[in-house]
Design a protein around this motif. Structure first.
Motif, mmCIF file in Angstrom:
data_model
loop_
_atom_site.group_PDB
_atom_site.id
_atom_site.type_symbol
_atom_site.label_atom_id
_atom_site.label_comp_id
_atom_site.label_asym_id
_atom_site.label_seq_id
_atom_site.Cartn_x
_atom_site.Cartn_y
_atom_site.Cartn_z
ATOM 1 N N LEU A 141 0.829 -1.210 0.000
ATOM 2 C CA LEU A 141 0.000 0.000 0.000
ATOM 3 C C LEU A 141 0.864 1.261 0.000
ATOM 4 O O LEU A 141 0.579 2.222 -0.703
ATOM 5 C CB LEU A 141 -0.930 0.013 1.211
ATOM 6 N N THR A 142 1.921 1.243 0.810
ATOM 7 C CA THR A 142 2.821 2.398 0.904
ATOM 8 C C THR A 142 3.531 2.648 -0.430
ATOM 9 O O THR A 142 3.585 3.784 -0.909
ATOM 10 C CB THR A 142 3.853 2.185 2.029
ATOM 11 N N ALA A 143 4.055 1.589 -1.030
ATOM 12 C CA ALA A 143 4.743 1.724 -2.322
ATOM 13 C C ALA A 143 3.782 2.213 -3.394
ATOM 14 O O ALA A 143 4.132 3.074 -4.213
ATOM 15 C CB ALA A 143 5.359 0.384 -2.721
ATOM 16 N N GLU A 144 2.559 1.693 -3.380
ATOM 17 C CA GLU A 144 1.553 2.108 -4.358
ATOM 18 C C GLU A 144 1.191 3.583 -4.177
ATOM 19 O O GLU A 144 1.084 4.325 -5.151
ATOM 20 C CB GLU A 144 0.304 1.241 -4.187
ATOM 21 N N TYR A 145 1.012 4.011 -2.927
ATOM 22 C CA TYR A 145 0.635 5.402 -2.674
ATOM 23 C C TYR A 145 1.715 6.374 -3.141
ATOM 24 O O TYR A 145 1.421 7.378 -3.770
ATOM 25 C CB TYR A 145 0.348 5.621 -1.186
ATOM 26 N N PHE A 146 2.965 6.075 -2.821
ATOM 27 C CA PHE A 146 4.062 6.990 -3.162
ATOM 28 C C PHE A 146 4.553 6.819 -4.594
ATOM 29 O O PHE A 146 5.363 7.608 -5.066
ATOM 30 C CB PHE A 146 5.232 6.816 -2.192
ATOM 31 N N GLY A 147 4.092 5.777 -5.282
ATOM 32 C CA GLY A 147 4.499 5.567 -6.667
ATOM 33 C C GLY A 147 5.933 5.120 -6.800
ATOM 34 O O GLY A 147 6.625 5.501 -7.742
ATOM 35 N N VAL A 148 6.385 4.327 -5.840
ATOM 36 C CA VAL A 148 7.744 3.787 -5.881
ATOM 37 C C VAL A 148 7.641 2.266 -5.862
ATOM 38 O O VAL A 148 6.611 1.699 -5.526
ATOM 39 C CB VAL A 148 8.596 4.281 -4.684
ATOM 40 N N GLY A 149 8.717 1.604 -6.188
ATOM 41 C CA GLY A 149 8.740 0.145 -6.102
ATOM 42 C C GLY A 149 8.848 -0.302 -4.654
ATOM 43 O O GLY A 149 9.246 0.457 -3.770
ATOM 44 N N LYS A 150 8.491 -1.561 -4.408
ATOM 45 C CA LYS A 150 8.572 -2.090 -3.037
ATOM 46 C C LYS A 150 9.995 -2.051 -2.501
ATOM 47 O O LYS A 150 10.202 -1.946 -1.303
ATOM 48 C CB LYS A 150 8.040 -3.528 -2.993
#
Length: 157
Positions: A141-150
């Motif tokens: 969820l965090t990676a998706e929100y910030f638009g970065v990879g895991k």
């Protein structure tokens, strides 16, 4: 900005101010007086750098000073940007059921893009009388929100 560009912008700004002032002034003697004052100022602005140009071949409006940035203001703005982004991310994660048990920190690039995310887990996981919180789902969820990879989401704790 070199001296020639500053000189040109000064003349352009003066022309804009003159045009606006002329539209706002009533017709009559006052208008003629103000037009002559603006004309005199314009002549001085145009003529002022010419002696230096003829003597040295160039002119400079900087007056020997230098332009510096205000480091404390830039730091303040960067911190404010970071806090706004973190607050919005916390609200997003809270809407997904992750209200507490973590602390977020981010590293910003020059264009407000998030480069990395640091998550410190505190009291996270299986809690007494509570449901299990999945760390891998939280990271996704965090990676998706910030638009970065895991891989850009670093976790601690």
């Amino acid at each position: 900005m070199n001296g020639f560009a500053a000189w040109g912008l000064t003349i352009l700004g003066l022309a804009v101010v003159m045009t606006v002032a002329e539209m706002l002034l009533p017709s009559g003697k006052l208008r003629k007086v103000i037009r002559s004052v603006f004309a005199t100022v314009t002549v001085f602005v145009v003529v002022t750098p010419l002696p230096a140009l003829f003597k040295g071949g160039s002119f400079d409006f900087s007056g020997g000073g230098s332009v510096e940035t205000d480091g404390s203001y830039i730091e303040y703005v960067e911190k404010a940007k970071k806090n706004i982004i973190l607050r919005a991310a916390t609200e997003y994660l809270s809407s997904k059921g992750y209200k507490d048990g973590y602390e977020l920190d981010i590293e910003l690039g020059s264009d407000w893009e998030v480069k990395t995310v640091s998550v410190e887990f505190t009291n996270f996981g299986i809690m007494e009388n509570g449901e299990h919180i999945n760390k891998s789902e939280f990271i996704e969820l965090t990676a998706e929100y910030f638009g970065v990879g895991k891989e850009a989401v670093m976790t601690y704790g």
